[in-house]
Motif scaffolding. Structure first.
Motif, PDB file in Angstrom:
ATOM      1  N   SER A1072       0.804  -1.220   0.000  1.00 16.36           N
ATOM      2  CA  SER A1072       0.000   0.000   0.000  1.00 16.36           C
ATOM      3  C   SER A1072       0.837   1.271   0.000  1.00 16.36           C
ATOM      4  O   SER A1072       0.357   2.331  -0.415  1.00 16.36           O
ATOM      5  CB  SER A1072      -0.933   0.008   1.212  1.00 16.36           C
ATOM      6  OG  SER A1072      -0.169  -0.063   2.421  1.00 16.36           O
ATOM      7  N   SER A1096      -4.628   2.605  -6.030  1.00 16.27           N
ATOM      8  CA  SER A1096      -5.662   2.602  -4.982  1.00 16.27           C
ATOM      9  C   SER A1096      -6.999   2.046  -5.473  1.00 16.27           C
ATOM     10  O   SER A1096      -7.054   1.000  -6.103  1.00 16.27           O
ATOM     11  CB  SER A1096      -5.820   4.015  -4.411  1.00 16.27           C
ATOM     12  OG  SER A1096      -6.216   4.914  -5.437  1.00 16.27           O
ATOM     13  N   GLU A1097      -8.111   2.771  -5.166  1.00 14.78           N
ATOM     14  CA  GLU A1097      -9.446   2.245  -5.411  1.00 14.78           C
ATOM     15  C   GLU A1097      -9.744   2.052  -6.898  1.00 14.78           C
ATOM     16  O   GLU A1097     -10.390   1.081  -7.288  1.00 14.78           O
ATOM     17  CB  GLU A1097     -10.500   3.180  -4.782  1.00 14.78           C
ATOM     18  CG  GLU A1097     -10.584   3.086  -3.272  1.00 14.78           C
ATOM     19  CD  GLU A1097     -10.838   1.660  -2.791  1.00 14.78           C
ATOM     20  OE1 GLU A1097     -11.716   0.980  -3.378  1.00 14.78           O
ATOM     21  OE2 GLU A1097     -10.156   1.207  -1.856  1.00 14.78           O
ATOM     22  N   TRP A1099      -7.645   1.335  -9.231  1.00 11.97           N
ATOM     23  CA  TRP A1099      -6.943   0.113  -9.660  1.00 11.97           C
ATOM     24  C   TRP A1099      -7.696  -1.128  -9.207  1.00 11.97           C
ATOM     25  O   TRP A1099      -7.832  -2.098  -9.951  1.00 11.97           O
ATOM     26  CB  TRP A1099      -5.521   0.120  -9.099  1.00 11.97           C
ATOM     27  CG  TRP A1099      -4.845  -1.209  -9.271  1.00 11.97           C
ATOM     28  CD1 TRP A1099      -4.315  -1.720 -10.392  1.00 11.97           C
ATOM     29  CD2 TRP A1099      -4.690  -2.216  -8.261  1.00 11.97           C
ATOM     30  NE1 TRP A1099      -3.820  -2.985 -10.178  1.00 11.97           N
ATOM     31  CE2 TRP A1099      -4.031  -3.315  -8.871  1.00 11.97           C
ATOM     32  CE3 TRP A1099      -5.027  -2.293  -6.908  1.00 11.97           C
ATOM     33  CZ2 TRP A1099      -3.721  -4.478  -8.169  1.00 11.97           C
ATOM     34  CZ3 TRP A1099      -4.719  -3.449  -6.199  1.00 11.97           C
ATOM     35  CH2 TRP A1099      -4.069  -4.534  -6.836  1.00 11.97           C
ATOM     36  N   ARG A1100      -8.204  -1.113  -7.947  1.00  6.03           N
ATOM     37  CA  ARG A1100      -8.923  -2.282  -7.418  1.00  6.03           C
ATOM     38  C   ARG A1100     -10.184  -2.547  -8.244  1.00  6.03           C
ATOM     39  O   ARG A1100     -10.502  -3.706  -8.548  1.00  6.03           O
ATOM     40  CB  ARG A1100      -9.283  -2.059  -5.953  1.00  6.03           C
ATOM     41  CG  ARG A1100      -8.077  -2.067  -5.031  1.00  6.03           C
ATOM     42  CD  ARG A1100      -8.511  -2.081  -3.555  1.00  6.03           C
ATOM     43  NE  ARG A1100      -7.352  -2.046  -2.676  1.00  6.03           N
ATOM     44  CZ  ARG A1100      -6.828  -0.939  -2.166  1.00  6.03           C
ATOM     45  NH1 ARG A1100      -7.368   0.243  -2.460  1.00  6.03           N
ATOM     46  NH2 ARG A1100      -5.770  -0.987  -1.379  1.00  6.03           N
ATOM     47  N   ASN A1101     -10.903  -1.504  -8.573  1.00  2.00           N
ATOM     48  CA  ASN A1101     -12.098  -1.665  -9.410  1.00  2.00           C
ATOM     49  C   ASN A1101     -11.739  -2.254 -10.769  1.00  2.00           C
ATOM     50  O   ASN A1101     -12.404  -3.180 -11.256  1.00  2.00           O
ATOM     51  CB  ASN A1101     -12.784  -0.319  -9.597  1.00  2.00           C
ATOM     52  CG  ASN A1101     -13.731   0.047  -8.468  1.00  2.00           C
ATOM     53  OD1 ASN A1101     -14.920   0.187  -8.664  1.00  2.00           O
ATOM     54  ND2 ASN A1101     -13.189   0.215  -7.265  1.00  2.00           N
ATOM     55  N   ARG A1103      -9.048  -4.000 -11.625  1.00  2.00           N
ATOM     56  CA  ARG A1103      -8.542  -5.371 -11.515  1.00  2.00           C
ATOM     57  C   ARG A1103      -9.673  -6.352 -11.251  1.00  2.00           C
ATOM     58  O   ARG A1103      -9.716  -7.437 -11.833  1.00  2.00           O
ATOM     59  CB  ARG A1103      -7.499  -5.456 -10.409  1.00  2.00           C
ATOM     60  CG  ARG A1103      -6.854  -6.831 -10.308  1.00  2.00           C
ATOM     61  CD  ARG A1103      -5.711  -6.854  -9.343  1.00  2.00           C
ATOM     62  NE  ARG A1103      -5.158  -8.207  -9.213  1.00  2.00           N
ATOM     63  CZ  ARG A1103      -4.212  -8.708  -9.993  1.00  2.00           C
ATOM     64  NH1 ARG A1103      -3.692  -7.956 -10.945  1.00  2.00           N
ATOM     65  NH2 ARG A1103      -3.757  -9.951  -9.817  1.00  2.00           N
ATOM     66  N   LYS A1104     -10.627  -5.937 -10.379  1.00  4.63           N
ATOM     67  CA  LYS A1104     -11.733  -6.826 -10.040  1.00  4.63           C
ATOM     68  C   LYS A1104     -12.589  -7.112 -11.273  1.00  4.63           C
ATOM     69  O   LYS A1104     -12.972  -8.259 -11.533  1.00  4.63           O
ATOM     70  CB  LYS A1104     -12.575  -6.180  -8.938  1.00  4.63           C
ATOM     71  CG  LYS A1104     -13.654  -7.085  -8.362  1.00  4.63           C
ATOM     72  CD  LYS A1104     -14.389  -6.369  -7.229  1.00  4.63           C
ATOM     73  CE  LYS A1104     -15.496  -7.258  -6.670  1.00  4.63           C
ATOM     74  NZ  LYS A1104     -16.261  -6.543  -5.605  1.00  4.63           N
ATOM     75  N   TYR A1260     -18.956  -1.606  -9.465  1.00  2.23           N
ATOM     76  CA  TYR A1260     -17.658  -0.928  -9.526  1.00  2.23           C
ATOM     77  C   TYR A1260     -17.908   0.586  -9.534  1.00  2.23           C
ATOM     78  O   TYR A1260     -18.236   1.182 -10.566  1.00  2.23           O
ATOM     79  CB  TYR A1260     -16.895  -1.342 -10.794  1.00  2.23           C
ATOM     80  CG  TYR A1260     -16.904  -2.838 -11.028  1.00  2.23           C
ATOM     81  CD1 TYR A1260     -16.093  -3.689 -10.284  1.00  2.23           C
ATOM     82  CD2 TYR A1260     -17.764  -3.398 -11.980  1.00  2.23           C
ATOM     83  CE1 TYR A1260     -16.112  -5.059 -10.488  1.00  2.23           C
ATOM     84  CE2 TYR A1260     -17.780  -4.754 -12.199  1.00  2.23           C
ATOM     85  CZ  TYR A1260     -16.962  -5.582 -11.448  1.00  2.23           C
ATOM     86  OH  TYR A1260     -16.978  -6.936 -11.655  1.00  2.23           O
ATOM     87  N   PRO A1421      -0.116  -8.238  -5.087  1.00  2.00           N
ATOM     88  CA  PRO A1421      -1.485  -7.976  -5.570  1.00  2.00           C
ATOM     89  C   PRO A1421      -1.566  -7.622  -7.053  1.00  2.00           C
ATOM     90  O   PRO A1421      -2.621  -7.751  -7.659  1.00  2.00           O
ATOM     91  CB  PRO A1421      -1.925  -6.782  -4.690  1.00  2.00           C
ATOM     92  CG  PRO A1421      -1.100  -6.888  -3.446  1.00  2.00           C
ATOM     93  CD  PRO A1421       0.223  -7.418  -3.899  1.00  2.00           C
ATOM     94  N   ARG A1422      -0.474  -7.166  -7.616  1.00  2.00           N
ATOM     95  CA  ARG A1422      -0.483  -6.789  -9.038  1.00  2.00           C
ATOM     96  C   ARG A1422      -0.013  -7.925  -9.955  1.00  2.00           C
ATOM     97  O   ARG A1422       0.302  -7.678 -11.117  1.00  2.00           O
ATOM     98  CB  ARG A1422       0.386  -5.553  -9.273  1.00  2.00           C
ATOM     99  CG  ARG A1422      -0.291  -4.241  -8.890  1.00  2.00           C
ATOM    100  CD  ARG A1422       0.512  -3.056  -9.360  1.00  2.00           C
ATOM    101  NE  ARG A1422      -0.060  -1.778  -9.010  1.00  2.00           N
ATOM    102  CZ  ARG A1422      -0.828  -1.021  -9.808  1.00  2.00           C
ATOM    103  NH1 ARG A1422      -1.122  -1.445 -11.016  1.00  2.00           N
ATOM    104  NH2 ARG A1422      -1.296   0.144  -9.405  1.00  2.00           N
TER     105      ARG A1422
END
Length: 1481
Positions: A1072, A1096-1097, A1099-1101, A1103-1104, A1260, A1421-1422
Motif C-alpha cells: 500500500s 488505490s481504489e 486500480w482495485r475496481n 482489476r476486479k 464498480y 497484488p499486481r
C-alpha cells in the motif's frame, strides 16, 4: 513494368493551380494581375500567398508560375506541411495542399473509400476513357484485380525482362555506340522516352514501333501521347467553359486532343505480336471473374492499354533522365554504383533478376532521385463525405485535395535537415540493407490500395538500363544548359537533357607475384668503397673501374627500394646496372610497362627463370616457382584445375571464416580487453600460415593463439627467406662448408622434408582408410595432388603465406595514415549490408569495390614481392608502382580513388602496369582467392575493432624477396563500438586524470562518475547502447542495490534494486505504500487511467472487473487457434516455400497484435499477412513506447518543453495519441451499435470491449462503461500489455533454442511423448499441462530475457528497505528485472547460463520460484491476471511451430536488446523456415 498505379493516382502539378476561371481574356488578365502584384508587393517573393480581395491568392501564384514546384515547397514548409489555397470566388479553385505523411496515409489508406478521383478528374482526362487511371469503386477494383493477375504472372515477368534485355542490346546500345563514335550531343530524355515507349508497346501489344533508332523518326502514337499531355495541361489552366467551347468547335489545343484521340482509336486497334503480351491477356480475360469488364468491347481494350502505355512510357523515362542528371552532379555516387556493379559480378549484357536484386546502393540512388524528382509531382483526391484530417484540417465533400509529391520529398520535417540533398545513403539501413520508408512518406509508387502494381517491374527495368549504360559508357552532361522541370502533370525536363556519351575502355586486370633478385656484392667491396668515397655522391651511381656501380648500391642498401625509385625515374624507367667485372652481376632494371608486357606476355617463351634462379631457390625444388617450359605448363594446368574447382573455393572460404571466428577474433578480443600492444604483421603471418596449411594439408598448426608459440615449419620458411636473400651476395663456399646462413638453409630444408613427409604419410593413410573417397567440400590440395600423383608439396606455402600477410600489414599501416579511407571502407561495408560477425559470403565481399581498390593501391605502393627476375634465352631488343610517367604526378600518394572509374566501377589497369599478381601466362592462379581472403580479414577487423598504430615506431621494408616490414607493425586494439569524444571532453574539463573514472574500466569501482550538475547521466548516455549489461555489472558490484544520481533539479534520482527481500517488501508486504505515483502517470499519460497507470481504489475496481472477464477464456483460446491455423502457419508455409528470410520478431508481433485486437475488440486487423501491411494503431503504440523511454532519460522540464512546443519525440507522441483516440473511438462506436442490434449474445464468446461496455456499474463505483474515455484507456492498456510482452518472449525463446539444440531435442521429445490422441479442447488443455520441460524452458527464457526489463515504484511515505536503504517519499525506485535474472547471489554461479533444468524438481515436476525472485509476471497484488492465458498461448504457438517447421536462425546477425519499455531485439531476428517431412506422431 512501368509504374502503372503511380500514374493512376498522381497527377499534375499545375492541375489545380492554373489561372482564374473567369471570362476575361487570359493575356489581359495576367497583365492586370502583374501590375496589381507589383503595387501590392515590394519583394519579388513572399513566404505566404496574400489573400487579396476578389482575386485572393491567384496573383501570387501567377507570379511564381515559372517556379511553382519550388514555391510550393516553401509554402508548405512554412505552413506546417498543409496549406489552404483560396482561389477567386465561384472559380472552383479552392484546394487544400498537403505534404503531411499522416494526412497522406489517412487519405490513401486509412480512409481510402472516402477519397476518390471524382467526376472532375474524369472529365479532364476523358481521352483516357474508362481505364484504371480515371475509374473508381467497383470498376476500378475489377480493373486492378485483372491487371494484378496479368502483371504478376511469372511468364509476363520473364517476358518483360527479356523484352528490355533485347531492346537494350538491339536498340539502346547500338544507338549510344553511334553517338559515341560520332561525338554528337544527344537528348538523353528523348532517348529514354523512345526506349520506354518501344518497350512498353511491345509488352502491351507485342509489336515494336522501333522509335529508338539512329533516324529518331517521329512515331504518331508517341506524338499523340505528347499532344494529350499538353491538352490536359491546357484544360487545367483554362476556364472549363472555354476549353469545352474549343472542344465543341475543334479549335486550338482541343483540336490536337481530338486528333490524338483518333490516333489512339486507330492505332490501338491492332493485333498482337509474339508472346503473351497484355493485349493478348486482356482478350483472353475470364469475364466470370470480372463482372464489369468486357474483353469483347474494343473500347474497353483501347482504354485499358492506353492507360498502360501512358504509365509505362513517361514515368520511367523521366525518372531515368533526372537520375542521370543527378549522377552528373554527384560523381562519387556514380563511383559507388559502378563499384557495386563490379562487386556483384554483373555480366555486361543480359543482367539477370537475381543479380539486379543485389544492387542495393543503385536502388537507393534511384529512390533518392524519385524522392527529389517524382515522375508525377502532384496527386489529386476528392472526399465523398466531409472529414477531418489528422493535421486538424476540415475538408468538405467534393473539395479538392492536392498531394504535393515534389514538395513532400523536400520537407525537412519529414526527411531531415538535408532533405534537399541527393543522398542515396539515406536509403541504406545500418546493416547495409535497403531501408524501408512508409509509402505515406515516399509516394513515388503511390500508397494504400492503389499502390503501383508494376513497382517491382519498373525498378528492375530502370536498374537494367542504368547498369547497361554505366558499364559501357561515360555520360557527360553538356555544361551551360538550363535544367528545370516543365509545368505539367509529368515532371519532365523542360529543355531535355543534352549529353555526350563515350565508350568506356575495358581492360583485363592481370597482375604478378614474382621474386626479389637484387644483386649485392661481397663484403670486401665495402672497404674499397670507404677508401674511394669520403662524402655522398649524386643520385646517379657512378660506374667505377673493376667494381662497377656496386659501391653506390651498397651505400644505398638501407634505402634500396626508395633509391631504386629515384634511379628509374631519372633514367626513363629502364636502367642498366653494371656490377664488378667477371662476377656476372650486370642486370637491366626496368619498370617500363611496354618492356614488361614484352617480357611477360608478347615474347614470354624467350624469358625464363633460368638455371641461376633455380640454383638460388633450390630449396623449393621443381615446384611451379622455379620451373620453366613443359614442366611448368603441366604444373600450372594441374593447379588451375584444383584451385579453381568450385568445391575448393568453398573450402577456402569456409576455412578463412572458421579461422577468423575461432582464431583471429578471439585473439583480437583478448588483446583489446588486456590493452596490450601486438605486432599486426606477426598476427597476419600466423593467420595466413594456419589458413594455407589447412588448405594444403587439411591440418591446422594453430600458430594463431594467445600463446603465440613458434611453429617449426613457419620458422623454416622465414629462415629460407633470409637465406635466399643472402645467396644474392655470397653463398657457394658457405654452402659447401655448411656455415652461417647456409647452415640455417640446410636445417630449414631438413625441416621441410621431415614435416612434409609427416603430412604426406598421414594423408596417404587417410585416403586408404576412406578407400579414396573424401568429403569433397573439405578436400585439401595435398589430397588432390596425391590423386594427381604429380605434386611437389612445397610450392604454395611461401608465396601464399607471406604475400598475403605482407599486403595486409602494409594496408593497415596505410589506413592509419589515411583515416578518410577507413571511413569510406566502413561506409561501404555498411552500405552493402555485411553482417557484423564472421560469415560474410562471397556475394557480399564482391560488392566491396572501394575496399578492393584500397587493397590494390596498397599493393601498388608496397607490392608483396618487390622484384621479379627474368633471363632471356636468345638476344632481344626491348620496346623501350611509383613512376610518375606510369601513375601520374601523384604516384607516391595513397589514393584508392585512382582504381575507381568515373562511373564508379573498378578500373582495370593492365598487368604490365600493375604487376602485384604477375602477368601473362604466369598470372597468379590464386589472385581471386587472395583478394577474397584479404577482404574477409579486413572486413572482420574494421567492423569490430579500432586499430591504432603505435606512434614512434620505424616503418620501413626489410631487404628480402618478400616486402615485409623490417620491425613489424605494433598496434593497439579497441572495440569499435563507442564514440567517447563528448564524454572525454567533460573528463578533461572537470578532472586532471580523466581516464580514472571512465565507465569502461573493468573494475569493481566501475560506476558512472557523479559529475557536478550533470550527475551520472553522461555515463548512462555513453552506456545506453548496452545499458542492460552495464546494469548487471553495476548491481553485482554494489550488493544488488545502487543509487543513481541524475542532473541537479531534474528529479531523475533513482534507487535501483534487485534484492529479492526489497522486492517482496515493495510489491507485497508493504504494497500500500508503494504506488505508481503521479510522475509515472504523467510519463505514461498515453495509457490514460487504465490498469497500467492507476492506483488505490480505481486500480482495485479495474482489476476486479478484469478478473471476472478473464475467467472466461474460451474466446481467447479459440481466437489463438484460429489465428494460428489461418494466419501464422500458412504464412510460415509461404516463407518456407519461397525460401525467404523473415524477421521472426515482426511475425510474432503481428500475430500477437491481431490476436490481442480480436480478443479485445472482436475485429481482426489482419496485419499478419504476406503483404505485411503497416497498421497505424500498431505504429502508434510503437511511437508511444519510444517517447516514454525518451521521457525516462530526459529531464522532465525538457520533455515538457518539447511537448508544449510540439517537436521531436513529443510531437510523435501527440500524433500517436491522436491515432489511438481515433481508432479506439471508431471501434467503441461500432461495438455500441453492434450491442444495440444484438441483445442476446453468448457471454462465452464476448470480446473484452463488449464485456466492459456491458459492465455492471453498480459493482464498480469508479468505473463508467458509458464513458468512451474509460473504454479507450482500457483498450490501449490491454493492447500494449498483450501484444509486445508475448511476442518478445517468443522471439527470445526461439533464438535461445537455436543456441541450445539439446534443449530443442528435449522439448520435441516431450511433445512427441505427450501428443493427444484426439483433437478435443479438453485433451489439448491437458496436453499443454503435461509439457513440463517446455514450461521450464519458457520460464528460463523469461528469467534471462524478461519481456518487461524494469518495474518502477514510488513510496507515499519515507521508509527503510530490508537492505537498509532509506527511501524518501515520492523517490523513484526501479526494479531491474533483466539484471535480477543474472545475479549470482540470487540464481547461483550459473545465473547467466540457460538451464531449463533449474525449474524442474527432483520428482520431475515444475519447481516453484517465488514471484519476488522471478518477476516476469509481476508479484503481489499486481500479479498478472493473464499469466496462465499467456503461458498456454505461448506453449500452443511453440508446439504448432516445432511440430511443422524447422526454424533456422540466419548466421552472422547481431543479436542485442534494444533499450526500451519492452525487451525487443534491436535488429529483429532473421530466420528461414523449412517444412518438416512429417509432423511428430
Amino acid at each position: 513494368m512501368p509504374s502503372i498505379n503511380l500514374f493512376e493516382d498522381s497527377f499534375p502539378g499545375l492541375a489545380s493551380h492554373g489561372p482564374t476561371r473567369s471570362a476575361s481574356k487570359t493575356l489581359f488578365t495576367i497583365f492586370c494581375l502583374l501590375i496589381l502584384h507589383y503595387l501590392l508587393f515590394k519583394k519579388r517573393y513572399v513566404r505566404l500567398l496574400r489573400n487579396l480581395p476578389v482575386l485572393r491568392m491567384l496573383p501570387g501564384l501567377l507570379m511564381t508560375l515559372h517556379r511553382v514546384h519550388d514555391f510550393t515547397v516553401k509554402i508548405l514548409e512554412f505552413s506546417g506541411m498543409t496549406f489552404l489555397f483560396k482561389g477567386p470566388p465561384f472559380a472552383g479553385m479552392d484546394m487544400l495542399l498537403t505534404a503531411d505523411p499522416d494526412n497522406i496515409h489517412h487519405i490513401m489508406s486509412s480512409n481510402f473509400s472516402n477519397y476518390i478521383k471524382g467526376p472532375g478528374l474524369q472529365e479532364i482526362f476523358d481521352v483516357y476513357g474508362d481505364g484504371i487511371f480515371t475509374t473508381d469503386s467497383e470498376m476500378w477494383k475489377n480493373l486492378r484485380k485483372s491487371s494484378q493477375a496479368m502483371l504478376h504472372h511469372q511468364e509476363f515477368q520473364r517476358f518483360s525482362v527479356s523484352t528490355m534485355t533485347s531492346k537494350l542490346k538491339c536498340g539502346l546500345v547500338p544507338l549510344l555506340n553511334h553517338f559515341a563514335v560520332e561525338g554528337t550531343a544527344v537528348d538523353l530524355q528523348d532517348v529514354f522516352g523512345r526506349l520506354t515507349f518501344d518497350t512498353t508497346l511491345i509488352l502491351i501489344t507485342g509489336s515494336d514501333p522501333s522509335s529508338l533508332s539512329i533516324e529518331m523518326h517521329e512515331d504518331e502514337l508517341a506524338k499523340a501521347l505528347d499532344d494529350t499531355g499538353k491538352g490536359i495541361l491546357s484544360r487545367h489552366v483554362k476556364p472549363r467553359f472555354l476549353w469545352k467551347m474549343q472542344n465543341w468547335m475543334g479549335l486550338g489545343q482541343e483540336k490536337k486532343m481530338s486528333q490524338a484521340n483518333a490516333t489512339f482509336d486507330r492505332l490501338l486497334d491492332m493485333t498482337n505480336g509474339e508472346g503473351e503480351d497484355l493485349l493478348t491477356s486482356l482478350m483472353k480475360l475470364d469475364t466470370t471473374k470480372y463482372k464489369l469488364l468486357n474483353p469483347s468491347d474494343d473500347k474497353f481494350l483501347r482504354d485499358t492499354i492506353l492507360t498502360f502505355i501512358i504509365a509505362g512510357r513517361d514515368t520511367i523515362a523521366f525518372t531515368l533522365s533526372w537520375f542521370f542528371w543527378l549522377l552528373s552532379e554527384n560523381p562519387h555516387v556514380v563511383a559507388k554504383i559502378r563499384q557495386e556493379i563490379i562487386d556483384t559480378d554483373l555480366p555486361r549484357t543480359g543482367n539477370g533478376q537475381e543479380n539486379l536484386d543485389k544492387l542495393v546502393y543503385l536502388q537507393g540512388a534511384l529512390f533518392e532521385a524519385m524522392r527529389l524528382y517524382p515522375p508525377v509531382s502532384f496527386g489529386r483526391k476528392s472526399p465523398v463525405k466531409s472529414d477531418v484530417l489528422p493535421s486538424g484540417h476540415k475538408v468538405d465533400a467534393n473539395s479538392k485535395i492536392i498531394i504535393c509529391l515534389y514538395a513532400l520529398g523536400r520537407m525537412r520535417a519529414v526527411w531531415g535537415k538535408d532533405a534537399f540533398k541527393f543522398k542515396p545513403e539515406r536509403w541504406i539501413a545500418e546493416n547495409g540493407g535497403l531501408r524501408h520508408e512508409p509509402s505515406s512518406k515516399f509516394i513515388a509508387f503511390n500508397s494504400g490500395p492503389r499502390t503501383c502494381l508494376g513497382k517491382h517491374l519498373a525498378i528492375t527495368q530502370m536498374k537494367m538500363v542504368v547498369v547497361e549504360i554505366l558499364q559501357k559508357y561515360d555520360v557527360e552532361v553538356i555544361k551551360g544548359q538550363k535544367i528545370e522541370p516543365v509545368l505539367g502533370f509529368m515532371l519532365s525536363m523542360k529543355h531535355g537533357l543534352k549529353v555526350k556519351v563515350a565508350k568506356r575502355p575495358f581492360y583485363s586486370n592481370m597482375a604478378s607475384i614474382s621474386l626479389l633478385e637484387a644483386s649485392i656484392a661481397i663484403l670486401c667491396f665495402l672497404i674499397l668503397f670507404y677508401l674511394l668515397f669520403k662524402k655522398p655522391h649524386d643520385r646517379f651511381p657512378r660506374n667505377w673501374p673493376v667494381v662497377g656501380m656496386l659501391p653506390r648500391l651498397l651505400v644505398s642498401l638501407h634505402q634500396l627500394y626508395d633509391y631504386g625509385v629515384e634511379i628509374l625515374e631519372i633514367s626513363d624507367l629502364t636502367f642498366l646496372f653494371k656490377g664488378p667485372r667477371f662476377f656476372g652481376m650486370d642486370m637491366l632494371f626496368t619498370v617500363d610497362p611496354a618492356n614488361i608486357l614484352h617480357i611477360m606476355s608478347s615474347n614470354f617463351s624467350n624469358y625464363i627463370k633460368g638455371s641461376d634462379f633455380q640454383d638460388v631457390f633450390d630449396v623449393f625444388g621443381d615446384g611451379i616457382i622455379t620451373t620453366d617450359s613443359e614442366l611448368w605448363k603441366n604444373l600450372r594446368k594441374s593447379y588451375q584445375a584444383m584451385v579453381h574447382h568450385q568445391e575448393f573455393q568453398r573450402f577456402s572460404m569456409s576455412t578463412m571464416i572458421s579461422k577468423l571466428k575461432d582464431g583471429l577474433v578471439p585473439l583480437l578480443n583478448h588483446f583489446a580487453e588486456e590493452g596490450t600492444t601486438v605486432d599486426l604483421q606477426d598476427l597476419f603471418g600466423r593467420l595466413t600460415f594456419d589458413t594455407i596449411l589447412i588448405l594444403i594439408t587439411g591440418s591446422d598448426p594453430r600458430s594463431l593463439s594467445i600463446e603465440m608459440h613458434e611453429d617449426e615449419l613457419a620458422k623454416a620458411l622465414d629462415d629460407v627467406g633470409e637465406g635466399v636473400l643472402y645467396r644474392h651476395i655470397m653463398w657457394k663456399l658457405q654452402n659447401w662448408m655448411g656455415l652461417g646462413q647456409e647452415k640455417k638453409m640446410s636445417q630449414a630444408n631438413a625441416t621441410f622434408d621431415r614435416v612434409c613427409s609427416k603430412y604426406i604419410s598421414a594423408k596417404r593413410e587417410e585416403i586408404i582408410r576412406s578407400q579414396g573417397v573424401l568429403n569433397g567440400e573439405g578436400e585439401d590440395l595435398l589430397t588432390s595432388f596425391m590423386k594427381l600423383d604429380t605434386a611437389k608439396y612445397k610450392l604454395l606455402m611461401k608465396p601464399r603465406r607471406d604475400t598475403t600477410a605482407s599486403a595486409l600489414s602494409w594496408f593497415f599501416w596505410l589506413l592509419s595514415e589515411n583515416p578518410i579511407v577507413v571511413a569510406k571502407i566502413r561506409q561501404e561495408i555498411i552500405d552493402n549490408d555485411l553482417p557484423r560477425t564472421t560469415g560474410n559470403g562471397q556475394e557480399n565481399l564482391d560488392k566491396l569495390v572501394y575496399l578492393q581498390a584500397a587493397l590494390f593501391e596498397a599493393m601498388r605502393l608496397y607490392p608483396p614481392v618487390s622484384f621479379g627476375r627474368k633471363s632471356s634465352v636468345e638476344s632481344d631488343v626491348l620496346p623501350s608502382g611509383r613512376m610518375k610517367a606510369v601513375w601520374g604526378e601523384d604516384a607516391l600518394q595513397f589514393k584508392p580513388e585512382r582504381w575507381i572509374t568515373e562511373n564508379g566501377g573498378l578500373k582495370h589497369d593492365p598487368s604490365s602496369k600493375f604487376l602485384a599478381f604477375n602477368s601473362g601466362p604466369r598470372t597468379c592462379l590464386g589472385k581471386h582467392l587472395a583478394i577474397t581472403q584479404m577482404k574477409t580479414v579486413v572486413v572482420e577487423i574494421l567492423q569490430n575493432y579500432e586499430v591504432k598504430v603505435i606512434k614512434g615506431q620505424k616503418i620501413e621494408p626489410v631487404l628480402g624477396f618478400i616486402l615485409a616490414m623490417k620491425h613489424g607493425l605494433k598496434v593497439g586494439l579497441y572495440e569499435a563500438l563507442i564514440d567517447f569524444f563528448f564524454f572525454l571532453t567533460f573528463c578533461f574539463l572537470l578532472n586532471k586524470k580523466p581516464f580514472s573514472y571512465l565507465p569502461f574500466q573493468k573494475t569493481p569501482k566501475s560506476y558512472p562518475w557523479n559529475w557536478p550538475v550533470l550527475g551520472m547521466l553522461p555515463g548512462v548516455l555513453v552506456r545506453l547502447h548496452r545499458i542492460y549489461d552495464c546494469s548487471v555489472e553495476v548491481l553485482e558490484n554494489s550488493n544488488l542495490t545502487f543509487q543513481f544520481k541524475g542532473p541537479w533539479f531534474s528529479g531523475m534520482d533513482i534507487l535501483v534494486t534487485v534484492v529479492p527481500a526489497n522486492i517482496h517488501y515493495i510489491l507485497s508486504s508493504n504494497f500500500s505504500n508503494y504506488i505508481k505515483g503521479p510522475e509515472f502517470q504523467e510519463i505514461f499519460e498515453a495509457y490514460g487511467d487504465g490498469i497500467i497507470n492507476s492506483d488505490s481504489e480505481l486500480w482495485r475496481n479495474l482489476r476486479k472487473s478484469s478478473q471476472v472477464i478473464f475467467s472466461h477464456q474460451n474466446f481467447s483460446k479459440s481466437t489463438t487457434r484460429s489465428k494460428l491455423k489461418d494466419g501464422l502457419l500458412p504464412l510460415l508455409s509461404h516463407f518456407a516455400d519461397e525460401e525467404m528470410v523473415v524477421d521472426l520478431q515482426d511475425v510474432f508481433q503481428r500475430f500477437m497484435f491481431d490476436t490481442t485486437f480480436i480478443f479485445i475488440t472482436g475485429s481482426d486487423p489482419r496485419s499478419l499477412s504476406i503483404e505485411m501491411p503497416e497498421v497505424e494503431f500498431a505504429k502508434a503504440l510503437d511511437d508511444v513506447g519510444e517517447a516514454i523511454v525518451y521521457r525516462h532519460i530526459t529531464p522532465r522540464f525538457l520533455w515538457k518543453l518539447q511537448k508544449w512546443i510540439g517537436i521531436g519525440t513529443e510531437k510523435k507522441m501527440m500524433k500517436a495519441n491522436a491515432v489511438l483516440d481515433r481508432v479506439c473511438a471508431k471501434y467503441i462506436s461500432a461495438k455500441r451499435e453492434e450491442i444495440r442490434s444484438q441483445e442476446n449474445a453468448d457471454e462465452e464468446s464476448e470480446d473484452l470491449l463488449t464485456s466492459h461496455i456491458k459492465l455492471d456499474a453498480s459493482k464498480y463505483e469508479l468505473l463508467n462503461p458509458e464513458d468512451d474515455k474509460f473504454l479507450r484507456d482500457f483498450t490501449v492498456g490491454f493492447m500494449a500489455a498483450g501484444r509486445d510482452s508475448t511476442a518478445c518472449t517468443l522471439t527470445w525463446f526461439f533464438w535461445i533454442l537455436s543456441e541450445n539444440p539439446n534443449v530443442l531435442s528435449k522439448i520435441l521429445q516431450e511433445i512427441n511423448e505427450n501428443a493427444p490422441k484426439t483433437r478435443s479442447d479438453q485433451d489439448k488443455s491437458s496436453y499443454l499441462n503435461k509439457l513440463v520441460y517446455l514450461h521450464a524452458a519458457l520460464s528460463e527464457s523469461m528469467r534471462l530475457y524478461p519481456p518487461i526489463p524494469f518495474e518502477r515504484k514510488s513510496p507515499i511515505k519515507p521508509d527503510v528497505l530490508p537492505s537498509g536503504h532509506k527511501v524518501k517519499s515520492n523517490i523513484n525506485i526501479m526494479i531491474f528485472l533483466y539484471a535480477m535474472g543474472r545475479m549470482k547471489d540470487v540464481w547461483g554461479e550459473d545465473a547467466r547460463e540457460f538451464k531449463p533444468e533449474r525449474w524442474i524438481s527432483e520428482t520431475g515436476g515444475l519447481r516453484h520460484e517465488p514471484s519476488y525472485k522471478f518477476l516476469s509476471f509481476n508479484a503481489g497484488p499486481r500479479t498478472c491476471l493473464g499469466k496462465n492465458l499467456a503461458m498456454d498461448l505461448m506453449k500452443t504457438v511453440i508446439v504448432e511451430i516445432l511440430q511443422a517447421y524447422e526454424i533456422n536462425v540466419v548466421s552472422g546477425q547481431k543479436i542485442e536488446a534494444k533499450p526500451g519499455l519492452i525487451l525487443h531485439m534491436k535488429h529483429g531476428l532473421k530466420v528461414t523456415t523449412a517444412k518438416k517431412c512429417c509432423s511428430l506422431e
